[in-house]
Design an enzyme around this catalytic site. Structure first.
Site, PDB file in Angstrom:
ATOM      1  N   SER A   1       0.835  -1.220   0.000  1.00  0.00           N
ATOM      2  CA  SER A   1       0.000   0.000   0.000  1.00  0.00           C
ATOM      3  C   SER A   1       0.858   1.254   0.000  1.00  0.00           C
ATOM      4  O   SER A   1       0.652   2.169  -0.808  1.00  0.00           O
ATOM      5  CB  SER A   1      -0.926   0.005   1.228  1.00  0.00           C
ATOM      6  OG  SER A   1      -1.765  -1.109   1.234  1.00  0.00           O
TER       7      SER A   1
ATOM      8  N   LYS B   1       4.275   0.134  17.382  1.00  0.00           N
ATOM      9  CA  LYS B   1       4.420  -1.137  18.113  1.00  0.00           C
ATOM     10  C   LYS B   1       5.868  -1.440  18.476  1.00  0.00           C
ATOM     11  O   LYS B   1       6.138  -2.333  19.286  1.00  0.00           O
ATOM     12  CB  LYS B   1       3.821  -2.272  17.283  1.00  0.00           C
ATOM     13  CG  LYS B   1       2.308  -2.153  17.124  1.00  0.00           C
ATOM     14  CD  LYS B   1       1.749  -3.192  16.185  1.00  0.00           C
ATOM     15  CE  LYS B   1       0.237  -3.044  16.057  1.00  0.00           C
ATOM     16  NZ  LYS B   1      -0.183  -1.747  15.486  1.00  0.00           N
TER      17      LYS B   1
END
Length: 322
Positions: free
Chosen positions: A17, A129
């Site tokens: 993407s 994260k």
């Protein structure tokens, strides 16, 4: 983007993407000599070749785990965005060896191949994260951040410059929860799943992410971690914004999942400087003469639960193009 004038650019994982949108942006807004897509999915490369017609675009089949193949692809390349990674949190928990090979050893291969081929600047895409990780994916991205920052010691004073861009969820990407919720709504689902009612996340649009990463090349001096300022969203409010009539079903936290995400931890605040639209984490032992921005207060934390959340009205406005 004068820095890219007549230069050669390579994106690992360029059929994802981010990669596809970054290619379109770079081809439109810069006068590159050549833009190389390095990835291992031949079908996605074929589809991308048919979609984007530009004589400056090149496609190179290869895996980031393969340093020799990377060295071939990086011949005469000036700039690199390292976007290739295994990103699915539950998949990483159940396939740790594969995640480690791609995210850690793959980053090492990119570093060593870039130094050998005398690439000018390389930026790796990281994630919230990676900050105080509790899952394997986050731990591997933290390792890859450390590899990239400390690679500046290996490259020397006049060698390849490495940096990191760390951001949250890209709202329109394949792995985002937004397309998943929209698919369920289109299918007529009256109940949408939520792992925890208090869950919050940072979000950035794909165009904003691309512009930020590209602009960071001009800001990069040596080893910085760049963090864009991002809105945070209460996921229950996101569901309501997408479908006010939908019921929420609490399904429980998945393996390795946090309730809130952090883009900068308390410990990192010792090296964090704030600018108008972003933060920069500096590595204290690298030779950086001038730090840009204002030093944040001691024990500062940039977390999705502490940041002002977008309300439902603002979320609708934020999502209108996606």
């Amino acid at each position: 983007m004068k820095e890219f004038y007549k230069k050669n650019f390579l994106i690992t994982g360029g059929t994802g993407s981010f990669g596809q949108s970054a290619v379109e942006y770079l081809l439109k807004h810069s006068e590159l000599n050549k833009l190389i897509i390095y990835s291992r999915d031949e079908n996605k490369q074929f589809e991308m070749q048919n979609k984007i017609k530009d004589q400056r675009l090149r496609f190179f089949l290869g895996d980031v785990r393969d340093q020799v193949r990377l060295e071939m692809a990086l011949n005469e390349v000036d700039f690199v965005i390292h976007a290739a990674a295994l990103k699915h949190v539950p998949a990483a928990e159940y396939n740790p060896f594969e995640c480690i090979k791609t995210n850690i050893y793959g980053s090492q291969s990119v570093v060593l191949a870039s130094i050998k081929q005398k690439v000018k600047k390389v930026i790796i895409l990281s994630t919230d994260k990676a900050c105080n990780p509790i899952n394997l994916y986050g731990a591997t991205k933290l390792c890859s951040e450390k590899i990239f920052v400390n690679a500046n010691y290996l490259s020397g004073t006049k060698g390849t410059i490495f940096g990191v861009v760390r951001y949250g969820n890209v709202i329109s990407s394949r792995g985002s929860v937004v397309p998943y919720f929209k698919k369920m709504i289109r299918e007529g689902k009256k109940e949408l799943p939520l792992t925890h009612y208090d869950m919050t996340r940072f979000f950035i649009t794909l165009p904003d992410a691309i512009k930020f990463v590209v602009n960071c090349f001009s800001l990069l001096k040596k080893g910085e971690i760049f963090i864009p300022k991002m809105p945070s969203i209460l996921i229950s409010d996101l569901i309501k914004a997408l479908n006010p009539k939908a019921k929420i079903k609490i399904i429980g936290i998945r393996p390795g999942e946090k309730i809130h995400e952090t883009l900068c931890s308390k410990d990192e605040s010792n090296y964090l400087y704030e600018n108008k639209n972003h933060f920069i984490i500096y590595t204290p032992t690298l030779d950086i003469r001038r730090k840009v921005g204002k030093k944040v207060k001691e024990n500062f934390v940039y977390s999705s639960d502490l940041k002002s959340n977008l309300n439902s009205k603002k979320i609708k406005s934020y999502l209108k193009n996606f």
